[in-house]
Design an enzyme around this catalytic site. Structure first.
Site, PDB file in Angstrom:
ATOM      1  N   ASP A   2       0.824  -1.210   0.000  1.00  0.00           N
ATOM      2  CA  ASP A   2       0.000   0.000   0.000  1.00  0.00           C
ATOM      3  C   ASP A   2       0.861   1.265   0.000  1.00  0.00           C
ATOM      4  O   ASP A   2       2.077   1.198   0.148  1.00  0.00           O
ATOM      5  CB  ASP A   2      -0.982  -0.005   1.177  1.00  0.00           C
ATOM      6  CG  ASP A   2      -0.285  -0.081   2.517  1.00  0.00           C
ATOM      7  OD1 ASP A   2       0.906  -0.409   2.539  1.00  0.00           O
ATOM      8  OD2 ASP A   2      -0.934   0.205   3.532  1.00  0.00           O
ATOM      9  N   HIS A  19       1.115   3.265  -8.911  1.00  0.00           N
ATOM     10  CA  HIS A  19       1.195   1.801  -9.036  1.00  0.00           C
ATOM     11  C   HIS A  19       2.401   1.394  -9.898  1.00  0.00           C
ATOM     12  O   HIS A  19       3.053   0.392  -9.612  1.00  0.00           O
ATOM     13  CB  HIS A  19      -0.102   1.244  -9.630  1.00  0.00           C
ATOM     14  CG  HIS A  19      -1.290   1.413  -8.719  1.00  0.00           C
ATOM     15  ND1 HIS A  19      -1.237   1.110  -7.384  1.00  0.00           N
ATOM     16  CD2 HIS A  19      -2.553   1.858  -8.951  1.00  0.00           C
ATOM     17  CE1 HIS A  19      -2.418   1.353  -6.829  1.00  0.00           C
ATOM     18  NE2 HIS A  19      -3.236   1.815  -7.766  1.00  0.00           N
ATOM     19  N   LEU A 113      14.482 -18.404  -4.001  1.00  0.00           N
ATOM     20  CA  LEU A 113      13.434 -17.583  -3.374  1.00  0.00           C
ATOM     21  C   LEU A 113      12.040 -17.998  -3.844  1.00  0.00           C
ATOM     22  O   LEU A 113      11.820 -18.189  -5.042  1.00  0.00           O
ATOM     23  CB  LEU A 113      13.680 -16.104  -3.734  1.00  0.00           C
ATOM     24  CG  LEU A 113      12.583 -15.107  -3.341  1.00  0.00           C
ATOM     25  CD1 LEU A 113      12.551 -14.895  -1.829  1.00  0.00           C
ATOM     26  CD2 LEU A 113      12.808 -13.753  -4.045  1.00  0.00           C
TER      27      LEU A 113
HETATM   28  C1  FPP Z   1      -1.815  -0.310  -2.907  1.00  0.00           C
HETATM   29  O1  FPP Z   1      -1.707   1.053  -3.127  1.00  0.00           O
HETATM   30  C2  FPP Z   1      -1.549  -1.092  -4.098  1.00  0.00           C
HETATM   31  C3  FPP Z   1      -2.472  -1.863  -4.713  1.00  0.00           C
HETATM   32  C4  FPP Z   1      -3.861  -1.956  -4.282  1.00  0.00           C
HETATM   33  C5  FPP Z   1      -2.183  -2.661  -5.899  1.00  0.00           C
HETATM   34  C6  FPP Z   1      -0.755  -3.101  -6.105  1.00  0.00           C
HETATM   35  C7  FPP Z   1      -0.701  -3.983  -7.287  1.00  0.00           C
HETATM   36  C8  FPP Z   1      -0.032  -3.730  -8.409  1.00  0.00           C
HETATM   37  C9  FPP Z   1       0.848  -2.546  -8.551  1.00  0.00           C
HETATM   38  C10 FPP Z   1      -0.173  -4.682  -9.555  1.00  0.00           C
HETATM   39  C11 FPP Z   1       1.092  -5.332  -9.940  1.00  0.00           C
HETATM   40  C12 FPP Z   1       1.476  -6.353  -8.941  1.00  0.00           C
HETATM   41  C13 FPP Z   1       2.687  -6.948  -8.868  1.00  0.00           C
HETATM   42  C14 FPP Z   1       2.931  -7.957  -7.813  1.00  0.00           C
HETATM   43  C15 FPP Z   1       3.800  -6.636  -9.769  1.00  0.00           C
HETATM   44  P1  FPP Z   1      -2.939   1.977  -2.791  1.00  0.00           P
HETATM   45  O2  FPP Z   1      -3.617   2.307  -4.059  1.00  0.00           O
HETATM   46  O3  FPP Z   1      -3.795   1.309  -1.769  1.00  0.00           O
HETATM   47  O4  FPP Z   1      -2.260   3.236  -2.206  1.00  0.00           O
HETATM   48  P2  FPP Z   1      -2.814   4.080  -0.977  1.00  0.00           P
HETATM   49  O5  FPP Z   1      -2.815   3.119   0.180  1.00  0.00           O
HETATM   50  O6  FPP Z   1      -1.826   5.186  -0.820  1.00  0.00           O
HETATM   51  O7  FPP Z   1      -4.169   4.557  -1.395  1.00  0.00           O
END
Ligand code: FPP
Length: 191
Positions: A2, A19, A113
């Site tokens: 997050d 992201h 890993l």
């Molecule tokens: C949290 O940030 C992130 C996510 C909900 C998605 C993460 C997933 C990816 C980037 C897809 C690719 C995955 C991999 C494993 C390569 P947030 O949006 O909740 O940020 P915030 O907490 O600041 O709102």
């Protein structure tokens, strides 16, 4: 994983840019874990709650996941990284499921890993899934109530064979565990 959105907001960028930066961070963390000889890295990448996000954000995240698997699949093999996945994989778009299954298959003999992706995951759905399977097997007479021990139950979890985490990092800096099923409560440390 997050904090991507907050990182982007701070930089006056859109959430998708956050992201994208998150994926760069994943690459760095995977390399560091490999170099440090860490045995298992679980990335809680997409929760069951994340499906409630705006459609275009979900689509972008699925696209990033697929792209990551395609781009990194070969490197995983080269670096002896075994990919695993936990969660309701059947919820993912079919093309992402296919790419995921290909990468899982490709790396199944790697013994370095373990990179475990939690996708459409939540601790509670993991427990429910395990209970459903147990009840089903009990109906077939394969398991008796008195045989349901902690060890036996763990065999029904998606995390079967994966030990409880030693360290849980919330990349945004928060301390709550947010529907991640882990054996121990996090310890709040002063930084
Ligand atoms: C949290 O940030 C992130 C996510 C909900 C998605 C993460 C997933 C990816 C980037 C897809 C690719 C995955 C991999 C494993 C390569 P947030 O949006 O909740 O940020 P915030 O907490 O600041 O709102």
């Amino acid at each position: 994983m997050d904090g991507n959105g907050r990182w982007a907001k701070q930089k006056l960028l859109n959430r998708i840019s956050g992201h994208l930066k998150g994926v760069d961070a994943v690459r760095e963390v995977v390399t560091a874990c490999r170099e440090l000889g860490i045995k298992i890295l679980t990335l809680y990448a997409f929760s069951t709650e994340n499906w409630k996000r705006p459609k275009d954000e979900v689509a972008a995240l699925m696209g990033l996941l697929k792209e990551y698997l395609i781009k990194e699949g070969g490197e995983m093999l080269q670096n002896n990284i075994r990919l695993r996945a936990i969660g309701k994989i059947e919820d993912l778009p079919m093309d992402v499921q296919e790419t995921l299954q290909e990468t899982l298959k490709k790396t199944e003999r790697c013994d370095g890993l373990v990179l475990n992706l939690a996708l459409s995951y939540s601790g509670r759905s993991e427990i429910i899934h395990a209970v459903q399977r147990l009840l089903f097997e009990s109906q077939l007479g394969k398991v008796k109530p008195e045989e349901v021990t902690l060890h036996r139950f763990s065999e029904y979890l998606w995390t079967r064979g994966i030990p409880d985490p030693d360290l849980l990092i919330r990349t945004s800096g928060e301390f709550r565990i947010s529907n991640f099923s882990c054996g121990r409560w996090p310890i709040r440390r002063s930084m």
